[in-house]
Motif scaffolding. Structure first.
Motif, short mmCIF file in Angstrom:
data_model
loop_
_atom_site.label_atom_id
_atom_site.label_comp_id
_atom_site.label_asym_id
_atom_site.label_seq_id
_atom_site.Cartn_x
_atom_site.Cartn_y
_atom_site.Cartn_z
N LYS A 26 -3.06 0.28 -3.92
CA LYS A 26 -2.90 -1.05 -3.34
C LYS A 26 -2.47 -2.03 -4.43
O LYS A 26 -2.91 -1.93 -5.57
CB LYS A 26 -4.20 -1.53 -2.69
CG LYS A 26 -4.69 -0.63 -1.57
CD LYS A 26 -5.98 -1.15 -0.97
CE LYS A 26 -6.47 -0.24 0.15
NZ LYS A 26 -7.74 -0.75 0.76
N ASN A 27 -1.63 -2.97 -4.02
CA ASN A 27 -1.13 -3.95 -4.98
C ASN A 27 -0.92 -5.27 -4.27
O ASN A 27 -0.20 -5.35 -3.27
CB ASN A 27 0.18 -3.46 -5.60
CG ASN A 27 0.70 -4.42 -6.66
OD1 ASN A 27 -0.06 -5.14 -7.29
ND2 ASN A 27 2.02 -4.44 -6.84
N ASN A 28 -1.56 -6.31 -4.78
CA ASN A 28 -1.37 -7.67 -4.28
C ASN A 28 -0.80 -8.52 -5.41
O ASN A 28 -1.38 -8.56 -6.51
CB ASN A 28 -2.69 -8.28 -3.80
CG ASN A 28 -3.25 -7.54 -2.59
OD1 ASN A 28 -2.51 -7.17 -1.69
ND2 ASN A 28 -4.55 -7.31 -2.59
N LYS A 29 0.31 -9.17 -5.15
CA LYS A 29 0.95 -9.94 -6.22
C LYS A 29 1.63 -11.17 -5.65
O LYS A 29 2.20 -11.13 -4.55
CB LYS A 29 1.97 -9.07 -6.96
CG LYS A 29 2.51 -9.70 -8.23
CD LYS A 29 3.39 -8.74 -9.01
CE LYS A 29 3.90 -9.38 -10.30
NZ LYS A 29 4.77 -8.45 -11.08
N THR A 30 1.58 -12.26 -6.40
CA THR A 30 2.24 -13.51 -6.03
C THR A 30 3.43 -13.74 -6.95
O THR A 30 3.35 -13.53 -8.15
CB THR A 30 1.27 -14.70 -6.13
OG1 THR A 30 0.13 -14.45 -5.28
CG2 THR A 30 1.93 -15.98 -5.69
N LYS B 40 0.86 -1.18 0.00
CA LYS B 40 0.00 0.00 0.00
C LYS B 40 0.90 1.23 0.00
O LYS B 40 1.79 1.34 0.83
CB LYS B 40 -0.91 0.01 1.23
CG LYS B 40 -1.84 -1.19 1.34
CD LYS B 40 -2.65 -1.14 2.63
CE LYS B 40 -3.54 -2.37 2.78
NZ LYS B 40 -4.31 -2.34 4.06
N ASN B 41 0.64 2.15 -0.94
CA ASN B 41 1.43 3.37 -1.04
C ASN B 41 0.51 4.58 -1.19
O ASN B 41 -0.52 4.50 -1.86
CB ASN B 41 2.39 3.31 -2.23
CG ASN B 41 3.42 2.22 -2.10
OD1 ASN B 41 3.20 1.09 -2.51
ND2 ASN B 41 4.56 2.55 -1.52
N SER B 42 0.91 5.68 -0.57
CA SER B 42 0.15 6.92 -0.72
C SER B 42 1.08 8.10 -0.50
O SER B 42 2.13 7.98 0.13
CB SER B 42 -1.00 6.98 0.29
OG SER B 42 -0.50 7.04 1.61
N ASN B 43 0.69 9.25 -1.06
CA ASN B 43 1.36 10.52 -0.80
C ASN B 43 0.41 11.65 -1.19
O ASN B 43 -0.71 11.41 -1.66
CB ASN B 43 2.71 10.62 -1.51
CG ASN B 43 2.60 10.50 -3.02
OD1 ASN B 43 1.72 11.09 -3.65
ND2 ASN B 43 3.49 9.71 -3.62
#
Length: 591
Positions: A324-328, A313-316
């Protein structure tokens, strides 16, 4: 007379051999002590030879686990900012004492205080602590503004040796107080300009190692809390569990044994910044790492994989909403070694993995970062490698290897421009084009490594290392602030029945590329104009360091350290010159 001539010859050989190189890549003080807790110094490897001490003989005698002893710094070791020198005072295990205190002083206002104490308790327990302090007044004759800095560490540990395993816990607090003194593009309005930065980091680690290798092998828990002068905060926690079944004989294959391992790793990092765009990031990474090892003698085949699930999760302030990013991920792991003899062991393999980049880790590489960083995970999709290593008559140990890999989000550092373009000379500490930010790119890396250790005498050890790294990036023409070639040459020599210990180390690096800025101001324009050079060069360097320690009494020693003896104030990052020739002397009391 013959022994005296021999001693003089080897002293000359040791010191003259290091004169080929000089100057150090990252000026740092590393107190190279064999420290407790040993948990951070020993990584368990079932293909290695040497066993850890203090294990109950009843449970270890039948199927002793084996260990690789690695030069991982103990939790109490520290490195200062880049204007410091490297402590290369030689340490010999035979003369090692846990309890000591040493005090030293030198030019550039250097003060060193360093101590360690430990004691045995009841029920197989051991407790101890250490403290370190290093300060310097900086480069007063080079910079009109303040470049002083200091570093302090306080640590404590507790070890317990039980019937079924060893338990260790350690805590460490580190303080780094320094200045953003690398101003090259814009002179401040006065010499009393505020350039202060300060970081605080507190770490707590726990470790339990079962003596037997049946199913549950070991458990590790790590935690870290960091804050800085500008309100940044970062919390990190990690748990690692290793499951294993070792030494399984395969009836269908003569003299072939089998190991099965399963690693479980869960890591979380949360970073929040309060400056500029106020970046915020949160990572949760779960890794499953199965591995099978077939070995016969010193030849082996390892087959495994890493399966990682990353939640990011990244924000500014510039983003409309949290990203949001979900990765396998799946990464290959394999290595084959064919041991033709002790002198010649051919190996080849493939590896990969995911590395979370934290603010704390970035500061270890470059303390002059702006307190507002975009953090990503670096993915090594794959790296092929091959090499040759061996041990020739216990006198020469060598390892030559080469590799090629594909990586995403390769981390490096770029110089920052002015944040406020108004024509003002009284500015914030980080707003003189004197800080750096993390930057990422995809690409490939080609590398070659060589390391050699030579032991001509029982009391003389020589070593040399060489590393070549070439990056090809998709978006950037050059990778910034990474030299193409790095090398080191060193040695340790003990004479007079180990009363006199001598050390030498030379470190070399080739030229490195960076970006930089030229700032101009015209009277009719209310703002500064900055022109960026994307292909600036920071010259290569060679750094020569020597040390000596003489034992006056079994409990008293005197020592002297000479760092950067070629007296070159080269730059490690644009604008940041290192200290010139440094001489530090002091006394050490052991008890």
């Amino acid at each position: 007379m013959n022994k005296t001539i021999q001693h003089i010859f080897f002293i000359g050989l040791l010191f003259s051999s290091t004169a080929v190189f000089s100057q150090i890549k990252e000026e740092k003080l590393i107190l190279d002590r064999k420290r407790e807790p040993e948990v951070k110094k020993i990584e368990k490897k079932k293909t290695s030879i040497e066993a850890e001490k203090n294990y109950p003989p009843q449970e270890k005698s039948a199927n002793p686990p084996t260990y690789d002893i690695t030069n991982v710094p103990a939790s109490s070791d520290f490195k200062t900012s880049l204007i410091q020198g490297e402590d290369i005072s030689p340490k010999f295990d035979a003369e090692y004492q846990n309890n000591y205190f040493q005090l030293g002083m030198g030019n550039y206002g250097k003060i060193l205080a360093d101590g360690n104490i430990s004691t045995k308790l009841e029920n197989g327990m051991e407790a101890g602590g250490d403290v370190h302090f290093l300060s310097t007044s900086g480069l007063k004759k080079v910079y009109a503004w303040d470049s002083k800095q200091s570093t302090a560490n306080i640590g404590a540990f507790l070890n317990s040796y039980g019937e079924k395993g060893k338990f260790s816990v350690n805590a460490d607090y580190g303080l780094n107080d320094y200045n953003y003194y690398g101003i090259y593009a814009l002179a401040p309005a006065s010499n009393n300009v505020d350039l202060k930065q300060k970081t605080n980091r507190f770490k707590v680690n726990g470790y339990y190692d079962f003596y037997s290798n049946e199913i549950l092998n070991d458990v590790r828990v790590k935690s870290s809390f960091l804050s800085d002068h500008f309100g940044a905060k970062e919390n990190q926690a990690e748990i690692l569990v290793n499951l294993s079944k070792h030494g399984v004989e395969l009836p269908s294959f003569d003299d072939v044994n089998f190991n099965a391992d399963l690693g479980l790793n869960l890591e979380t990092v949360k970073s929040d910044f309060e400056l500029l765009t106020k970046n915020s990031s949160q990572f949760l990474n779960a890794t499953l790492a199965p591995k099978m090892t077939f070995f016969k003698g010193k030849s082996y085949l390892i087959i495994g994989s890493d399966f990682s699930f990353l939640n990011a999760k990244n924000s500014n302030m510039t983003l409309a909403e949290e990203v949001k990013n979900n990765k396998t991920y799946w990464f290959p792991k394999a290595e084959l070694q064919f041991a033709a003899a002790d002198e010649f062991k051919f190996y080849a393999g493939i590896t990969g993995g995911l590395q979370l980049n934290t603010y704390a880790d970035l500061l270890e590489q470059n303390p002059y970062l702006i307190s507002d960083q975009e953090l990503r995970a670096t993915e090594t999709k794959y790296k092929f490698y091959f090499g040759l290593r061996g041990d020739i008559d216990q006198n020469i140990k060598y390892d030559f290897s080469a590799g090629f890999g594909k990586m995403n989000d390769i981390l490096f550092f770029k110089a920052n421009n002015l944040f406020n373009v108004a024509a003002e000379y009284n500015r914030l500490p980080y707003d003189y084009a004197n800080t750096f930010s993390s930057v990422y790119d995809n690409g490939t890396v080609s590398e070659a490594k060589a390391s050699v250790q030579y032991f001509p005498l029982a009391n003389l050890a020589l070593d040399a290392e060489l590393k070549f790294e070439k990056y090809n990036l998709e978006n950037y023409e050059n990778i910034y602030n990474k030299p193409l070639v790095k090398a080191s040459l060193g040695g340790k020599y003990s004479i007079l029945d180990k009363k006199l210990n001598l050390g030498a180390k030379a470190i070399f690096a080739t030229d490195q590329t960076t970006n930089s800025f030229e700032v101009n101001h015209e009277a009719i324009d209310p703002n500064f104009r900055a022109l960026e050079n994307k292909n600036d060069k920071i010259g290569g360097f060679a750094d020569l360091n020597l040390s000596a320690e003489y034992k006056v009494h079994k409990n008293l020693s005197i020592f002297a350290l000479g760092n950067n003896l070629l007296n070159t104030q080269y730059q490690t990052y644009k604008g940041y010159k290192v200290l010139g020739a440094q001489i530090l002397g002091g006394v050490k009391i052991s008890f």
